[in-house]
Design an enzyme around this catalytic site. Structure first.
Site, short mmCIF file in Angstrom:
data_model
loop_
_atom_site.label_atom_id
_atom_site.label_comp_id
_atom_site.label_asym_id
_atom_site.label_seq_id
_atom_site.Cartn_x
_atom_site.Cartn_y
_atom_site.Cartn_z
N THR A 195 0.84 -1.20 0.00
CA THR A 195 0.00 0.00 0.00
C THR A 195 0.87 1.25 0.00
O THR A 195 1.95 1.25 0.60
CB THR A 195 -0.90 -0.02 1.26
OG1 THR A 195 -1.78 -1.15 1.16
CG2 THR A 195 -1.73 1.25 1.37
N ASP A 207 6.28 -3.86 -1.41
CA ASP A 207 5.65 -2.86 -0.54
C ASP A 207 6.58 -1.67 -0.35
O ASP A 207 7.76 -1.72 -0.71
CB ASP A 207 5.34 -3.50 0.83
CG ASP A 207 4.17 -2.82 1.52
OD1 ASP A 207 3.61 -3.41 2.46
OD2 ASP A 207 3.82 -1.68 1.13
N ALA A 240 7.86 1.66 2.34
CA ALA A 240 8.28 1.79 3.73
C ALA A 240 8.41 3.28 4.05
O ALA A 240 8.55 4.11 3.16
CB ALA A 240 9.61 1.08 3.99
N ARG A 257 2.62 4.55 7.56
CA ARG A 257 2.12 5.91 7.30
C ARG A 257 0.70 5.83 6.71
O ARG A 257 -0.15 6.67 6.99
CB ARG A 257 3.04 6.63 6.32
CG ARG A 257 2.61 8.04 5.93
CD ARG A 257 3.13 8.41 4.56
NE ARG A 257 2.83 7.41 3.56
CZ ARG A 257 1.64 7.24 3.00
NH1 ARG A 257 0.61 7.96 3.39
NH2 ARG A 257 1.42 6.31 2.08
N GLY A 258 0.49 4.76 5.92
CA GLY A 258 -0.82 4.60 5.30
C GLY A 258 -1.79 3.76 6.12
O GLY A 258 -2.85 3.38 5.64
N GLU A 303 -0.13 -5.70 5.72
CA GLU A 303 1.17 -5.71 5.02
C GLU A 303 2.13 -6.68 5.68
O GLU A 303 2.86 -7.41 5.02
CB GLU A 303 1.77 -4.30 4.99
CG GLU A 303 1.03 -3.34 4.08
CD GLU A 303 1.55 -1.92 4.19
OE1 GLU A 303 2.08 -1.54 5.26
OE2 GLU A 303 1.43 -1.19 3.19
N LYS A 315 14.20 7.82 2.36
CA LYS A 315 13.69 6.90 3.39
C LYS A 315 14.79 6.02 3.97
O LYS A 315 14.57 5.31 4.94
CB LYS A 315 12.60 6.04 2.78
CG LYS A 315 11.47 6.85 2.15
CD LYS A 315 10.17 6.34 2.53
CE LYS A 315 9.06 7.13 1.91
NZ LYS A 315 8.14 6.27 1.16
#
Ligand code: DER
Length: 227
Positions: free
Chosen positions: A28, A83, A85, A98-99, A105, A123
């Site tokens: 996500t 995914d 991060a 964050r989402g 996940e 990141k």
């Protein structure tokens, strides 16, 4: 923009690592969205792939882009999870959430042989500084927050932006963002959080380093980091 180019480069590279016939985890977030776009083009070119979505948002985007979906019931073990991060440390520990999607996940990442993490270079950090999102049962949020304070953080219930009151996750729970002055032992902290009654999951992903490939994008292209 440079950030979009960096995310797109990482997402596209991950999509090109998917092999025909794979069952993959669809993460996500905005970086994974680029991966979905590129994977969709490969599906139109004839690639056979099915994806386990990690959120309502990702399931809706995958359907919009005609990527066939499946479940962990049908595929309890999958080939590759892809995914994003929020932060990646030098040991390939991650902070995610964050989402607010990190519970599903983590289930999907755990089920995968390979875990591909797509990030822009900002990141990649030397030590964690981002808040650690924690999914908590509303029933137990007050005692759980007291225990989280006992671990040395300042926990704040995440409020909605286009919704009054707390964010409600795809699983019907609250998100508490936990800010720590520093995190010396991420794996130990992940375990300590998991033991708090009412905590459903945290955004600390430790111990996946042996199966992680991080794809780091910048405006010039990508580099890969493995343990
Ligand atoms: O919520 C999540 O776990 C997302 O994967 C997040 O950590 C990364 O989202 P982004 O790619 O939009 O930064």
């Amino acid at each position: 923009r440079a950030l979009a180019a960096a995310k797109s480069a990482a997402g596209f590279q991950a999509a090109d690592m998917v092999e025909d016939g794979m069952v993959i985890g669809l993460g996500t977030g905005s970086t994974v969205y680029y991966m979905i776009e590129r994977l969709s083009a490969r599906v139109r070119e004839g690639l056979h792939v099915t994806g386990v979505p990690t959120s309502f948002q990702t399931a809706m985007r995958a359907r919009e882009y005609a990527i066939p979906l499946t479940t962990l019931d049908d595929h309890p073990i999958i080939d590759m999870a892809i995914d994003g991060a929020d932060e990646v440390d030098p040991h390939l520990n991650l902070i995610k959430g964050r989402g607010a999607a990190m519970t599903r996940e983590k289930c999907v990442a755990a089920a995968a042989f390979q875990f591909i993490v797509v990030v822009d270079e900002a990141k990649v950090v030397s030590r964690f500084a981002a808040p650690v999102p924690v999914e908590i049962l509303p029933f137990a949020v007050t005692p759980a927050m007291a225990q989280l304070r006992g671990l040395g953080c300042r926990p704040v219930i995440r409020e909605g932006v286009k919704k009054d009151g707390p964010v409600i996750t795809d699983n019907g729970n609250f998100i508490v963002d936990c800010t720590f002055p520093s995190i010396a032992d991420p794996a130990g902290l992940e375990k300590a959080m998991a033991e708090i009654p009412g905590v459903v999951e945290s955004g600390l992903f430790c111990g996946y380093a042996n199966k992680i490939t991080v794809i780091v994008g910048n405006e010039k292209g990508i580099k890969k980091i493995t343990s």
